[in-house]
Design an enzyme around this catalytic site. Structure first.
Site, short mmCIF file in Angstrom:
data_model
loop_
_atom_site.label_atom_id
_atom_site.label_comp_id
_atom_site.label_asym_id
_atom_site.label_seq_id
_atom_site.Cartn_x
_atom_site.Cartn_y
_atom_site.Cartn_z
N ASP A 220 0.85 -1.21 0.00
CA ASP A 220 0.00 0.00 0.00
C ASP A 220 0.88 1.25 0.00
O ASP A 220 0.63 2.20 -0.75
CB ASP A 220 -0.99 -0.01 1.18
CG ASP A 220 -0.34 -0.33 2.52
OD1 ASP A 220 0.83 -0.78 2.55
OD2 ASP A 220 -1.01 -0.13 3.55
N ASP A 244 1.43 -7.12 -10.68
CA ASP A 244 0.44 -6.83 -11.72
C ASP A 244 -0.10 -5.42 -11.53
O ASP A 244 -0.16 -4.61 -12.45
CB ASP A 244 -0.70 -7.86 -11.64
CG ASP A 244 -1.80 -7.59 -12.65
OD1 ASP A 244 -1.47 -7.32 -13.81
OD2 ASP A 244 -2.99 -7.64 -12.26
N ASP A 248 1.10 -1.64 -13.68
CA ASP A 248 0.15 -0.76 -14.38
C ASP A 248 0.28 0.67 -13.86
O ASP A 248 0.27 1.64 -14.62
CB ASP A 248 -1.30 -1.23 -14.19
CG ASP A 248 -1.78 -2.12 -15.32
OD1 ASP A 248 -0.95 -2.84 -15.90
OD2 ASP A 248 -3.00 -2.10 -15.61
C1 IPM Z 1 -0.73 -8.61 -17.24
C2 IPM Z 1 -2.20 -8.84 -17.42
C3 IPM Z 1 -2.51 -10.31 -17.15
C4 IPM Z 1 -2.14 -10.60 -15.71
C5 IPM Z 1 -3.96 -10.74 -17.46
C6 IPM Z 1 -4.36 -10.38 -18.87
C7 IPM Z 1 -4.17 -12.20 -17.19
O1 IPM Z 1 -2.93 -7.98 -16.61
O2 IPM Z 1 0.07 -9.24 -17.96
O3 IPM Z 1 -0.36 -7.78 -16.40
O4 IPM Z 1 -2.96 -10.38 -14.81
O5 IPM Z 1 -1.02 -11.05 -15.48
MG MG Z 2 -1.76 -6.52 -15.61
#
Ligand code: IPM
Ligand code: MG
Length: 353
Positions: A220, A244, A248
């Site tokens: 967090d 993940d 992002d």
């Molecule tokens: C990523 C994507 C994948 C994940 C999905 C599409 C399964 O979000 O490569 O980050 O969660 O790993």
């Molecule tokens: Mg992802």
């Protein structure tokens, strides 16, 4: 060098086509490259009733490296879980044992204005996120949805074996040694036993890398620090689900998720290379997508699997040149720049090479 090319769904085929143009340049310049394409994700389901058809997996196993576009689309969302495009991606990662996922977040100086953060916060940004990719709540058993006490419950298992933590920690320390020698391990050890073990094992592995300055951060706080002061980070190592989410987040520091490549490596540096973004069904088939993350994934392929730094540099420098000369797809476009299509962007990189 045999490269399995898996375009996948949505914008996948468009962006992969631009990366193939780059590979064609290398081929023309005398490199031995053999490309073979196969369907994965929704395309795999359409072709063979399976998001990871057996023939695709065999091709990927036989290849020296895999180039992947993206998977997924709304038309597949109602399929049973096992048939969904994402399962194809998760299975190929698992089957090929691609446990170390390298996701760089790098800001090109000219794109500082495309970031939603203030330029002074992100300028000079250069982070490498090492995400564990074959364990954690993504694969832990038991998992499911069932009825308990008259209502449905959904459950997953967050699980790491110490060997899994150890091997990805070694990769992360190794990368830190080649960069700024700072590694931040991200977990949630204040709440989760799984994270407690993660942290213990990372500390053990650290004994072998005395030159690397190791720190620990709860996820967090890491999410907050990434937008507050991202330049404090050099290399981050974390588990599958935290990685993940954080990758992002980190991608937006660099202006657009359309810029970021990734490498997923096994123990022998065989790898699968893919942009970190998804299949963007909303713009698919319209020649609007940004192919640079996929092209930069080819650069990573040369750097990590083929250990050909000169070729990796050549591709990365071509991308830098194209950015510097003002070519922009819609996602990174700002006032005063030239808006180009996906295929024009690919051509521009080829010309710059
Ligand atoms: C990523 C994507 C994948 C994940 C999905 C599409 C399964 O979000 O490569 O980050 O969660 O790993
Ligand atoms: Mg992802």
């Amino acid at each position: 060098m045999k490269i399995a090319v898996l375009p996948g769904d949505g914008i996948g085929p468009e962006i992969v086509a631009q990366a193939v143009k780059v590979l064609d340049v290398l081929k023309k310049d005398g490199m031995q490259i053999e490309l073979e394409a196969a369907p994965i994700g929704g395309a795999g389901f359409d072709a063979a009733g399976d998001p990871l058809p057996e023939a695709t997996l065999e091709l990927a196993r036989a290849a020296d490296a895999v180039l992947l576009g993206a998977v997924g689309g709304p038309q597949y969302d109602r399929l049973p879980r096992e048939k969904r495009p994402e399962r194809g991606l998760l299975r190929i990662r698992k089957e090929l044992n691609l446990f170390a996922n390298l996701r760089p977040a790098l800001l090109y100086p000219e794109l500082a204005a495309a970031s939603t953060l203030k330029p002074e916060v992100v300028s000079g940004l250069d982070i490498m996120i090492v995400r564990e990719l074959t364990g954690d709540v993504y694969f832990g058993q038991p998992r499911g949805i069932e009825v308990r006490h008259g209502e449905r419950v959904g459950f997953n298992t967050m699980l790491y074996a110490e060997s899994e933590v150890r091997r990805v920690a070694h990769v992360a320390f190794g990368i830190a040694m080649k960069r700024g020698r700072k590694l931040c391990s991200v977990e949630k050890a204040n709440v989760l036993e799984c994270s407690e073990l993660w942290k213990e094992v990372v500390i053990e592995v650290a004994q072998e890398y005395p030159e690397v300055e190791l720190s620990h951060m709860y996820v967090d706080n890491a999410a907050m620090q990434l937008v507050r002061n991202p330049k404090q980070f050099d290399v981050i190592v974390t588990g599958n689900i935290f990685g993940d989410i954080l990758s992002d987040e980190a991608s937006m520091l660099s202006g657009s998720i359309g810029m970021l490549p990734s490498a997923s490596l096994d123990q022998n540096d065989k790898g699968m290379y893919e942009p970190i973004h998804g299949s963007a069904p909303d713009i698919a088939g319209r020649d609007l997508a940004n192919p640079l993350a996929t092209i930069l994934s080819v650069a990573m392929m040369y750097r990590y699997t083929f250990a050909d730094m000169a070729t990796a540099d050549r591709i990365e420098n071509a991308v830098k040149k194209v950015i510097a000369q003002g070519d922009r797809t819609g996602d990174i476009w700002t006032e005063g720049c030239r808006k180009v299509s996906c295929s024009r962007m690919g051509d521009a990189v080829v010309a710059a090479m």
